[in-house]
Motif scaffolding. Structure first.
Motif, PDB file in Angstrom:
ATOM      1  N   ALA A  72       5.305  -0.850  10.772  1.00 19.06           N
ATOM      2  CA  ALA A  72       4.535  -1.743  11.637  1.00 19.06           C
ATOM      3  C   ALA A  72       3.224  -1.083  12.029  1.00 19.06           C
ATOM      4  O   ALA A  72       3.141   0.141  12.167  1.00 19.06           O
ATOM      5  N   GLY A  73       2.202  -1.908  12.205  1.00 19.05           N
ATOM      6  CA  GLY A  73       0.951  -1.443  12.779  1.00 19.05           C
ATOM      7  C   GLY A  73       0.995  -1.586  14.288  1.00 19.05           C
ATOM      8  O   GLY A  73       1.974  -2.094  14.865  1.00 19.05           O
ATOM      9  N   GLN A  74      -0.073  -1.172  14.937  1.00 21.70           N
ATOM     10  CA  GLN A  74      -0.123  -1.237  16.399  1.00 21.70           C
ATOM     11  C   GLN A  74       0.018  -2.664  16.914  1.00 21.70           C
ATOM     12  O   GLN A  74       0.562  -2.891  18.000  1.00 21.70           O
ATOM     13  N   ALA A  75      -0.446  -3.641  16.122  1.00 21.55           N
ATOM     14  CA  ALA A  75      -0.414  -5.028  16.571  1.00 21.55           C
ATOM     15  C   ALA A  75       0.723  -5.832  15.953  1.00 21.55           C
ATOM     16  O   ALA A  75       0.903  -7.004  16.289  1.00 21.55           O
ATOM     17  N   THR A  76       1.521  -5.226  15.050  1.00 23.53           N
ATOM     18  CA  THR A  76       2.568  -5.963  14.351  1.00 23.53           C
ATOM     19  C   THR A  76       3.654  -6.420  15.322  1.00 23.53           C
ATOM     20  O   THR A  76       4.156  -5.644  16.134  1.00 23.53           O
ATOM     21  N   SER A  77       4.029  -7.690  15.225  1.00 19.75           N
ATOM     22  CA  SER A  77       5.087  -8.234  16.068  1.00 19.75           C
ATOM     23  C   SER A  77       6.452  -7.695  15.616  1.00 19.75           C
ATOM     24  O   SER A  77       6.752  -7.694  14.420  1.00 19.75           O
ATOM     25  N   PRO A  78       7.284  -7.238  16.544  1.00 17.33           N
ATOM     26  CA  PRO A  78       8.640  -6.801  16.174  1.00 17.33           C
ATOM     27  C   PRO A  78       9.423  -7.892  15.443  1.00 17.33           C
ATOM     28  O   PRO A  78      10.225  -7.589  14.554  1.00 17.33           O
ATOM     29  N   ALA A  79       9.188  -9.154  15.814  1.00 18.97           N
ATOM     30  CA  ALA A  79       9.886 -10.257  15.153  1.00 18.97           C
ATOM     31  C   ALA A  79       9.485 -10.353  13.686  1.00 18.97           C
ATOM     32  O   ALA A  79      10.300 -10.744  12.841  1.00 18.97           O
ATOM     33  N   VAL A  80       8.240 -10.001  13.378  1.00 17.71           N
ATOM     34  CA  VAL A  80       7.772 -10.024  11.992  1.00 17.71           C
ATOM     35  C   VAL A  80       8.499  -8.960  11.169  1.00 17.71           C
ATOM     36  O   VAL A  80       8.913  -9.202  10.031  1.00 17.71           O
ATOM     37  N   ALA A  98      -8.303  -8.743  11.921  1.00 19.48           N
ATOM     38  CA  ALA A  98      -7.634  -9.954  11.423  1.00 19.48           C
ATOM     39  C   ALA A  98      -7.497 -10.985  12.536  1.00 19.48           C
ATOM     40  O   ALA A  98      -7.411 -10.641  13.720  1.00 19.48           O
ATOM     41  N   GLN A  99      -7.460 -12.240  12.150  1.00 20.64           N
ATOM     42  CA  GLN A  99      -7.270 -13.310  13.127  1.00 20.64           C
ATOM     43  C   GLN A  99      -5.875 -13.253  13.738  1.00 20.64           C
ATOM     44  O   GLN A  99      -5.696 -13.525  14.926  1.00 20.64           O
ATOM     45  N   HIS A 100      -4.890 -12.925  12.904  1.00 17.48           N
ATOM     46  CA  HIS A 100      -3.496 -12.869  13.352  1.00 17.48           C
ATOM     47  C   HIS A 100      -2.896 -11.526  12.919  1.00 17.48           C
ATOM     48  O   HIS A 100      -2.068 -11.463  12.004  1.00 17.48           O
ATOM     49  N   PRO A 101      -3.290 -10.443  13.573  1.00 18.82           N
ATOM     50  CA  PRO A 101      -2.852  -9.110  13.142  1.00 18.82           C
ATOM     51  C   PRO A 101      -1.360  -8.877  13.283  1.00 18.82           C
ATOM     52  O   PRO A 101      -0.786  -8.037  12.591  1.00 18.82           O
ATOM     53  N   GLY A 102      -0.716  -9.643  14.160  1.00 18.44           N
ATOM     54  CA  GLY A 102       0.706  -9.433  14.399  1.00 18.44           C
ATOM     55  C   GLY A 102       1.591  -9.729  13.217  1.00 18.44           C
ATOM     56  O   GLY A 102       2.747  -9.278  13.181  1.00 18.44           O
ATOM     57  N   ARG A 103       1.088 -10.480  12.216  1.00 18.62           N
ATOM     58  CA  ARG A 103       1.918 -10.846  11.063  1.00 18.62           C
ATOM     59  C   ARG A 103       1.741  -9.884   9.887  1.00 18.62           C
ATOM     60  O   ARG A 103       2.266 -10.120   8.801  1.00 18.62           O
ATOM     61  N   ILE A 104       0.981  -8.808  10.087  1.00 13.40           N
ATOM     62  CA  ILE A 104       0.687  -7.863   9.006  1.00 13.40           C
ATOM     63  C   ILE A 104       1.500  -6.579   9.176  1.00 13.40           C
ATOM     64  O   ILE A 104       1.554  -6.009  10.265  1.00 13.40           O
ATOM     65  N   LEU A 105       2.137  -6.140   8.099  1.00 14.34           N
ATOM     66  CA  LEU A 105       2.876  -4.881   8.099  1.00 14.34           C
ATOM     67  C   LEU A 105       2.813  -4.265   6.706  1.00 14.34           C
ATOM     68  O   LEU A 105       2.397  -4.923   5.744  1.00 14.34           O
ATOM     69  N   THR A 155       0.809  -1.217   0.000  1.00 19.73           N
ATOM     70  CA  THR A 155       0.000   0.000   0.000  1.00 19.73           C
ATOM     71  C   THR A 155       0.844   1.269   0.000  1.00 19.73           C
ATOM     72  O   THR A 155       1.825   1.382   0.741  1.00 19.73           O
ATOM     73  N   SER A 156       0.434   2.240  -0.811  1.00 20.73           N
ATOM     74  CA  SER A 156       1.187   3.484  -0.916  1.00 20.73           C
ATOM     75  C   SER A 156       0.774   4.517   0.120  1.00 20.73           C
ATOM     76  O   SER A 156       1.490   5.499   0.328  1.00 20.73           O
ATOM     77  N   SER A 157      -0.377   4.307   0.782  1.00 22.95           N
ATOM     78  CA  SER A 157      -0.836   5.345   1.700  1.00 22.95           C
ATOM     79  C   SER A 157      -1.562   4.821   2.936  1.00 22.95           C
ATOM     80  O   SER A 157      -1.648   5.534   3.943  1.00 22.95           O
ATOM     81  N   LEU A 158      -2.116   3.608   2.898  1.00 24.82           N
ATOM     82  CA  LEU A 158      -2.895   3.097   4.023  1.00 24.82           C
ATOM     83  C   LEU A 158      -1.990   2.655   5.173  1.00 24.82           C
ATOM     84  O   LEU A 158      -0.813   2.345   4.976  1.00 24.82           O
ATOM     85  N   LYS A 159      -2.559   2.620   6.372  1.00 30.01           N
ATOM     86  CA  LYS A 159      -1.807   2.245   7.561  1.00 30.01           C
ATOM     87  C   LYS A 159      -1.986   0.763   7.873  1.00 30.01           C
ATOM     88  O   LYS A 159      -3.072   0.215   7.727  1.00 30.01           O
ATOM     89  N   ALA A 160      -0.907   0.159   8.346  1.00 32.74           N
ATOM     90  CA  ALA A 160      -0.962  -1.256   8.715  1.00 32.74           C
ATOM     91  C   ALA A 160      -1.990  -1.498   9.811  1.00 32.74           C
ATOM     92  O   ALA A 160      -2.674  -2.529   9.811  1.00 32.74           O
ATOM     93  N   SER A 161      -2.122  -0.566  10.751  1.00 29.51           N
ATOM     94  CA  SER A 161      -3.084  -0.738  11.847  1.00 29.51           C
ATOM     95  C   SER A 161      -4.503  -0.872  11.327  1.00 29.51           C
ATOM     96  O   SER A 161      -5.318  -1.633  11.877  1.00 29.51           O
ATOM     97  N   ASP A 162      -4.822  -0.137  10.272  1.00 36.50           N
ATOM     98  CA  ASP A 162      -6.158  -0.226   9.693  1.00 36.50           C
ATOM     99  C   ASP A 162      -6.347  -1.529   8.928  1.00 36.50           C
ATOM    100  O   ASP A 162      -7.419  -2.140   8.968  1.00 36.50           O
ATOM    101  N   ILE A 163      -5.303  -1.978   8.239  1.00 34.88           N
ATOM    102  CA  ILE A 163      -5.397  -3.220   7.463  1.00 34.88           C
ATOM    103  C   ILE A 163      -5.537  -4.419   8.395  1.00 34.88           C
ATOM    104  O   ILE A 163      -6.277  -5.366   8.107  1.00 34.88           O
ATOM    105  N   GLN A 164      -4.840  -4.391   9.531  1.00 34.26           N
ATOM    106  CA  GLN A 164      -4.841  -5.553  10.420  1.00 34.26           C
ATOM    107  C   GLN A 164      -6.026  -5.580  11.384  1.00 34.26           C
ATOM    108  O   GLN A 164      -6.248  -6.579  12.067  1.00 34.26           O
ATOM    109  N   ALA A 165      -6.792  -4.500  11.428  1.00 34.33           N
ATOM    110  CA  ALA A 165      -7.945  -4.453  12.329  1.00 34.33           C
ATOM    111  C   ALA A 165      -8.947  -5.547  11.972  1.00 34.33           C
ATOM    112  O   ALA A 165      -9.387  -5.658  10.829  1.00 34.33           O
TER     113      ALA A 165
END
Length: 309
Positions: free
Chosen positions: A152-160, A127-134, A115-125
């Protein structure tokens, strides 16, 4: 590279095809999912045109690419270990695709959105496993321009984020971590700032489209291809460097900032901009210009490499 994951490319448009060509150049297995009947033929044509540039960039030594799966069915991504998502930049579309995708992939599979403009936090909202989305946003075309913005989004795992960065580095990309979510991330906000003033100058009659493009292409754009604005102003400060520049010329920047403008993209202004580009093209077709651009990008990459920039 045998240690690369199986890549799933969700969305086989211009950006998706470019990503797929990069993955294939590194010898990875690639699955492309796109609902359009013409997707497979378009990818084949794209690869035939991209492959000589990928060879020239040193990203592959093979004469041709390996097998690639193209399917209209999202379930084909069940084998994928890393998803590069390239769907239209509409949040409802992204969220619906994530919901469908999660039915077919394991919870450990990363979903990286172009995505060129959307936020990861909005995309992962939702989701079953939001931590894997960035967000992993490239500049077009991704197979030739190495920058990738990781957000990273609010729920994205640092390891991801760490794993995604390692994968992009293995693909000879230059990952950049954006520390805070904002619309447009980093690079697009910078280009939008310049474009806003370029449009305003046309609207105010300060300069024509053609001269504005020349001013960038034959002026600061030549330096920007080598280093960024902060480092360039450091060099512009002479022996005193960036500190001297800011102390002595910083006030002139503030004066210019105060005069920067913004013009509404009215239908009339849009037609004026388009007419200017058509005059600038002078009969050149888009495909010819793309080929010239790509050849120049290959040459520029070599120059930057040879000079350590």
């Amino acid at each position: 590279m045998t240690d690369l994951p199986v890549f799933g490319v969700l969305g086989g448009g211009l950006i998706g095809m470019s990503w797929a060509s990069l993955f294939l150049a590194h010898g990875a297995k690639v699955i492309v999912v796109d609902p359009r009947n013409e997707a497979a033929a378009e990818l084949s044509t794209f690869l035939a045109e991209a492959w000589p540039n990928l060879r020239a960039l040193g990203l592959t030594e093979t004469d041709t690419w390996g097998p690639v799966i193209v399917s209209p069915d999202i379930s084909a991504l069940g084998e994928a270990e890393f998803i590069q998502e390239n769907a239209p930049d509409r949040i409802a579309v992204k969220k619906d695709l994530v919901a469908e995708l999660e039915k077919h992939i394991g919870p450990e599979v990363i979903i990286a959105s172009s995505t060129s403009s959307l936020k990861a936090s909005d995309i992962q909202a939702g989701a079953q496993h939001p931590g894997r989305i960035l967000v992993a946003h490239p500049m077009n075309p991704p197979h030739m321009v190495p920058m990738v913005e990781l957000v990273a989004g609010q729920a994205t795992s640092p390891a991801v984020v760490d794993r995604a960065e390692a994968i992009y580095r293995a693909l000879n990309r230059v990952p950049i971590r954006v520390k805070k979510e904002v619309a447009g991330h980093l690079a697009n906000r910078l280009t939008s700032a310049l474009y806003r003033e370029a449009v305003h100058m046309v609207a105010e009659g300060i300069a024509d489209v053609e001269d504005i493009d020349k001013a960038i292409a034959y002026g600061p754009g030549m330096r920007w291809a080598l280093m960024g604005p902060h480092l360039l102003y450091h060099l512009g400060g002479g022996a005193g460097g960036y500190r001297h520049y800011l102390e002595h010329l910083g006030p002139t920047q503030e004066v210019r900032w105060g005069e920067l403008g913004q013009s509404a993209l009215t239908p009339e202004l849009q037609e004026k901009l388009i007419a200017g580009v058509e005059r600038e093209l002078a009969g050149q077709d888009r495909d010819t210009l793309v080929h010239r651009r790509d050849a120049a990008l290959v040459a520029l990459a070599g120059i930057k490499r040879d000079h350590g920039l």
